[in-house]
Design an enzyme around this catalytic site. Sequence first.
Site, PDB file in Angstrom:
ATOM      1  CB  SER A   5       9.268  24.895 -10.721  1.00  0.00           C
ATOM      2  OG  SER A   5      10.054  25.578 -11.664  1.00  0.00           O
TER       3      SER A   5
ATOM      4  CG  ASP B 280      11.010  28.403 -10.272  1.00  0.00           C
ATOM      5  OD1 ASP B 280      10.849  28.889  -9.135  1.00  0.00           O
ATOM      6  OD2 ASP B 280      10.210  28.554 -11.211  1.00  0.00           O
TER       7      ASP B 280
ATOM      8  CB  SER C 103       9.571  25.190 -16.445  1.00  0.00           C
ATOM      9  OG  SER C 103       9.494  26.013 -15.302  1.00  0.00           O
TER      10      SER C 103
ATOM     11  CD  GLU D 115       5.926  32.514  -3.978  1.00  0.00           C
ATOM     12  OE1 GLU D 115       6.753  32.187  -4.863  1.00  0.00           O
ATOM     13  OE2 GLU D 115       5.573  31.766  -3.066  1.00  0.00           O
ATOM     14  CG  HIS D 116       5.835  37.832  -7.178  1.00  0.00           C
ATOM     15  ND1 HIS D 116       5.706  38.197  -8.496  1.00  0.00           N
ATOM     16  CD2 HIS D 116       4.967  36.817  -6.984  1.00  0.00           C
ATOM     17  CE1 HIS D 116       4.780  37.440  -9.078  1.00  0.00           C
ATOM     18  NE2 HIS D 116       4.320  36.591  -8.174  1.00  0.00           N
ATOM     19  CB  THR D 117      11.605  38.159  -2.811  1.00  0.00           C
ATOM     20  OG1 THR D 117      11.552  36.732  -2.752  1.00  0.00           O
ATOM     21  CG2 THR D 117      10.601  38.746  -1.829  1.00  0.00           C
TER      22      THR D 117
ATOM     23  N   GLY E 246       2.333  23.099 -14.584  1.00  0.00           N
ATOM     24  CA  GLY E 246       1.540  24.325 -14.446  1.00  0.00           C
ATOM     25  C   GLY E 246       0.853  24.447 -13.104  1.00  0.00           C
TER      26      GLY E 246
HETATM   27  P1  ADP Z   1       5.420  25.149 -14.064  1.00  0.00           P
HETATM   28  O1  ADP Z   1       6.887  25.315 -14.157  1.00  0.00           O
HETATM   29  O2  ADP Z   1       4.806  25.934 -12.946  1.00  0.00           O
HETATM   30  O3  ADP Z   1       4.967  23.727 -14.014  1.00  0.00           O
HETATM   31  P2  ADP Z   1       5.582  26.440 -16.611  1.00  0.00           P
HETATM   32  O4  ADP Z   1       4.564  27.084 -17.484  1.00  0.00           O
HETATM   33  O5  ADP Z   1       6.739  27.228 -16.161  1.00  0.00           O
HETATM   34  O6  ADP Z   1       4.796  25.785 -15.378  1.00  0.00           O
HETATM   35  O7  ADP Z   1       6.182  25.172 -17.359  1.00  0.00           O
HETATM   36  C1  ADP Z   1       5.306  24.191 -17.869  1.00  0.00           C
HETATM   37  C2  ADP Z   1       5.723  23.821 -19.272  1.00  0.00           C
HETATM   38  O8  ADP Z   1       6.910  23.025 -19.210  1.00  0.00           O
HETATM   39  C3  ADP Z   1       4.724  22.943 -19.987  1.00  0.00           C
HETATM   40  O9  ADP Z   1       3.744  23.709 -20.637  1.00  0.00           O
HETATM   41  C4  ADP Z   1       5.605  22.205 -20.986  1.00  0.00           C
HETATM   42  O10 ADP Z   1       5.875  23.010 -22.097  1.00  0.00           O
HETATM   43  C5  ADP Z   1       6.874  22.032 -20.212  1.00  0.00           C
HETATM   44  N1  ADP Z   1       6.948  20.730 -19.551  1.00  0.00           N
HETATM   45  C6  ADP Z   1       6.834  20.456 -18.232  1.00  0.00           C
HETATM   46  N2  ADP Z   1       7.044  19.133 -17.980  1.00  0.00           N
HETATM   47  C7  ADP Z   1       7.279  18.547 -19.173  1.00  0.00           C
HETATM   48  C8  ADP Z   1       7.605  17.207 -19.606  1.00  0.00           C
HETATM   49  N3  ADP Z   1       7.714  16.190 -18.754  1.00  0.00           N
HETATM   50  N4  ADP Z   1       7.787  17.011 -20.929  1.00  0.00           N
HETATM   51  C9  ADP Z   1       7.720  18.036 -21.802  1.00  0.00           C
HETATM   52  N5  ADP Z   1       7.451  19.298 -21.464  1.00  0.00           N
HETATM   53  C10 ADP Z   1       7.229  19.571 -20.180  1.00  0.00           C
HETATM   54 MG    MG Z   2       7.861  27.186 -14.433  1.00  0.00          MG
END
Ligand code: ADP
Ligand code: MG
Length: 386
Positions: free
Chosen positions: A130, A176, A132, A35-37, A126
Amino acid sequence: MTDLRTGVRDDFAEVFDREPDGVWSSPGRANLIGEHTDYNEGFVLPFAINRRTVAALGLREDRTIRVGSTFADELVEVDLDALSPDALQGWSAYPLGVAWALGEFGADLAAVPGFDLLLDSNVPVGAGLSSSAAIEGATLLALNDVWRLGLDRQTLARVGQRAENIAVGAPTGIMDQSASLLGQEDAAVFLDCRTLVSEVVPLGLEAAGLEILVMDTGVTHAHATGGYKERRASCEAGAAALGVESLRDVSVDDLPRAREILDDVTFRRVRHVVTENQRVLDTVRTLRERGPRAIGELLDASHVSMRDDFEISVPELDLAVETAQANGAIGARMTGGGFGGSAIALVPTDALSRVLVALDGAFAEHGFGQPDLFTVRASEGARRES
Ligand code: ADP
Ligand code: MG
């Protein structure tokens, strides 16, 4: 999963009044250790999970891009010629950022057609899993296919990182995207973040009678701001003071000298990264030589290092980890960027129900909101579904 795949096809047809050319998917990830590496050019050992984002995509004859998500009410429309990272915001910055970033990696955006894209997902948003990277991976694989770019998965991971860094503005490493694109069934992805060389490491969890439990505390993290940037800055300052390019170049044996040179806070940040790199190497070796039941102490030590040296844990994560450990887990640690999100525990199947009951009880007793508890399997990375 079948539902998500067919559902997104049906939704695409409804939203865009046409059929998609195909459906692609990419998973979220959990980080077993490391983590954080990643941004310190070190080692990570994440795995893709059996929660995925699906993307239905259809090429258009003009240069318009339309993106929608079952998570959002609005359709976002932009012209391919107007695709610029500064102009992107909100959730659509992920898929549109990826399209822009492909141009940075050699795609001729002046020569490709626009597209319609619809996303659906069962990756919790969130939660440190991941969501994202799952969007980026699904969109990247789709565009790589329909635009016939021929980029390999390692390169696609770098494109995803570029999109997230520049278009979204989140200063994350490459872990990720690598896990989401390169993951395999019942295996982790051992990634050297300096060379970007990766290796699939079998986990053998099912054969060992082990489950990976995710304990999502529901506490939300703010990746793009605050603590994460501060920790990165400390690592850079530590590396500079030690006269190395990155903390990857510092070994456990160098720590006594580092303690003399660095102030206490910077030293502890450095010590986390340096010892965590060693723990990743030790985990890979232990998995190969002794199997997954032998890695518990390494997971536990990783959590202590994040709690005390890197100071990115929160009381809810500590409680989840301690409760799992006290009720039969082989090892447990917070996972992800920190300041909330999820912890993971390696739990023998026959101890799972006891751990779940204990977690519910402990969170209630402390007056914390109930955690979301679910097991994940290490799963295949991004793929074309249909
Ligand atoms: P994590 O990756 O840990 O879940 P992040 O803050 O990096 O959190 O990414 C979350 C963001 O990705 C959300 O706020 C949104 O903008 C976007 N996101 C995630 N899943 C979707 C989805 N299915 N449709 C649209 N946007 C999404
Ligand atoms: Mg993310």
